[in-house]
Design an enzyme around this catalytic site. Sequence first.
Site, PDB file in Angstrom:
ATOM      1  N   ASP A 100      -4.555  -6.697  -7.665  1.00  0.00           N
ATOM      2  CA  ASP A 100      -5.961  -6.982  -7.992  1.00  0.00           C
ATOM      3  C   ASP A 100      -6.152  -6.595  -9.463  1.00  0.00           C
ATOM      4  O   ASP A 100      -6.711  -5.544  -9.778  1.00  0.00           O
ATOM      5  CB  ASP A 100      -6.886  -6.173  -7.083  1.00  0.00           C
ATOM      6  CG  ASP A 100      -6.740  -6.589  -5.636  1.00  0.00           C
ATOM      7  OD1 ASP A 100      -7.161  -7.698  -5.301  1.00  0.00           O
ATOM      8  OD2 ASP A 100      -6.167  -5.807  -4.843  1.00  0.00           O
TER       9      ASP A 100
ATOM     10  N   HIS B  80       0.838  -1.208   0.000  1.00  0.00           N
ATOM     11  CA  HIS B  80       0.000   0.000   0.000  1.00  0.00           C
ATOM     12  C   HIS B  80       0.874   1.260   0.000  1.00  0.00           C
ATOM     13  O   HIS B  80       0.570   2.239  -0.678  1.00  0.00           O
ATOM     14  CB  HIS B  80      -0.878   0.065   1.247  1.00  0.00           C
ATOM     15  CG  HIS B  80      -1.933  -1.002   1.323  1.00  0.00           C
ATOM     16  ND1 HIS B  80      -1.888  -2.019   2.248  1.00  0.00           N
ATOM     17  CD2 HIS B  80      -3.058  -1.182   0.604  1.00  0.00           C
ATOM     18  CE1 HIS B  80      -2.956  -2.782   2.092  1.00  0.00           C
ATOM     19  NE2 HIS B  80      -3.681  -2.311   1.104  1.00  0.00           N
TER      20      HIS B  80
ATOM     21  N   SER C 239      -0.298  -8.826   0.814  1.00  0.00           N
ATOM     22  CA  SER C 239      -1.754  -8.708   0.918  1.00  0.00           C
ATOM     23  C   SER C 239      -2.124  -8.600   2.387  1.00  0.00           C
ATOM     24  O   SER C 239      -1.500  -9.240   3.247  1.00  0.00           O
ATOM     25  CB  SER C 239      -2.409  -9.958   0.320  1.00  0.00           C
ATOM     26  OG  SER C 239      -3.752 -10.051   0.751  1.00  0.00           O
TER      27      SER C 239
ATOM     28  N   GLN D  68      -9.652  -6.126 -10.961  1.00  0.00           N
ATOM     29  CA  GLN D  68     -10.218  -4.907 -10.362  1.00  0.00           C
ATOM     30  C   GLN D  68      -9.656  -3.665 -11.041  1.00  0.00           C
ATOM     31  O   GLN D  68     -10.393  -2.707 -11.331  1.00  0.00           O
ATOM     32  CB  GLN D  68      -9.893  -4.870  -8.861  1.00  0.00           C
ATOM     33  CG  GLN D  68     -10.164  -3.520  -8.213  1.00  0.00           C
ATOM     34  CD  GLN D  68      -9.918  -3.521  -6.726  1.00  0.00           C
ATOM     35  OE1 GLN D  68     -10.714  -4.026  -5.971  1.00  0.00           O
ATOM     36  NE2 GLN D  68      -8.807  -2.940  -6.273  1.00  0.00           N
TER      37      GLN D  68
END
Length: 285
Positions: free
Chosen positions: A155, A41, A190, A158
Amino acid sequence: MTAQLTVVGAIDDLRRYVRARRAAGERIGLTPTMGALHAGHLSLVEAARRAADRVVVTIFVNPAQFGPNEDFTRYPRTLAADVEKLSRVAADLVFAPPVDEIYPPGFSTKVVLEGPAHADLEDRFRPTHFSGVATVVTKLLNQAQADVAVFGEKDYQQLLVIKRLARDLDIPTEILGAPTLREFDGLAMSSRNIYLAPEERERAKELHCALSEAARRIVNGDDIGAATHEARARLADAGYDVDYLEARHAETLAPVSSLDDGPIRLLVAAKLGATRLIDNIAVQS
Ligand code: PAF
């Protein structure tokens, strides 16, 4: 000593911040997350920072994207630790709304998708997932009015769904994908990796190994069907319950049968015990 990072929960406060920064001539970057932040992130935040002057990070565990038997209630919620991590990177504001700020009483609108949301991959196993993602992402993009928003390639389906959604709904935010960060043994980072028992964590590296081996075989001219079949068998031997492992066109997610069919992405989802892991890699010749 790190600077105190401002956390807001109201859409009005988010908008006020963005308006002020815009008035000062700055570009706004957005990194939507569900929290439980890890280095992957933080790399998205850094990517947003490279593309903008200010970075807003959203932290919202979106109930609409979890199926009835999924992990919504036990999904890790670690806001204080997340804010601490964000204060050490290039984030400028955290938007962490309560559920009723995003879905107030009477909320009754959903984004309905076609295209890459119906690729017989994640959508086969999580039929309501992408509509929930698309609905919240549309709202976050409208709320933040950012110039650019960054989503992880981890992802992958996505990411394609969000790119298509922004294009189809004329949302002016540029959607950027950022590469997957991996642990020392190749496991994609993750928030769900913490669910893995130590013995499962040891076997989790097989996922990336199986994808890499299949990619290597395809690049070397092996039949795509045989290479993906072999990779599925390898994962089954390692105790995985494989939902899918497929070679697809990297932009459309259409099935591919040869390297001539265009840029290829290998995508996998498989369960190790109770934990469902997903990953993908490019097949690079
Ligand atoms: O990828 C995620 O963390 C979520 O699906 C997202 C994009 C933040 C929407 O809730």
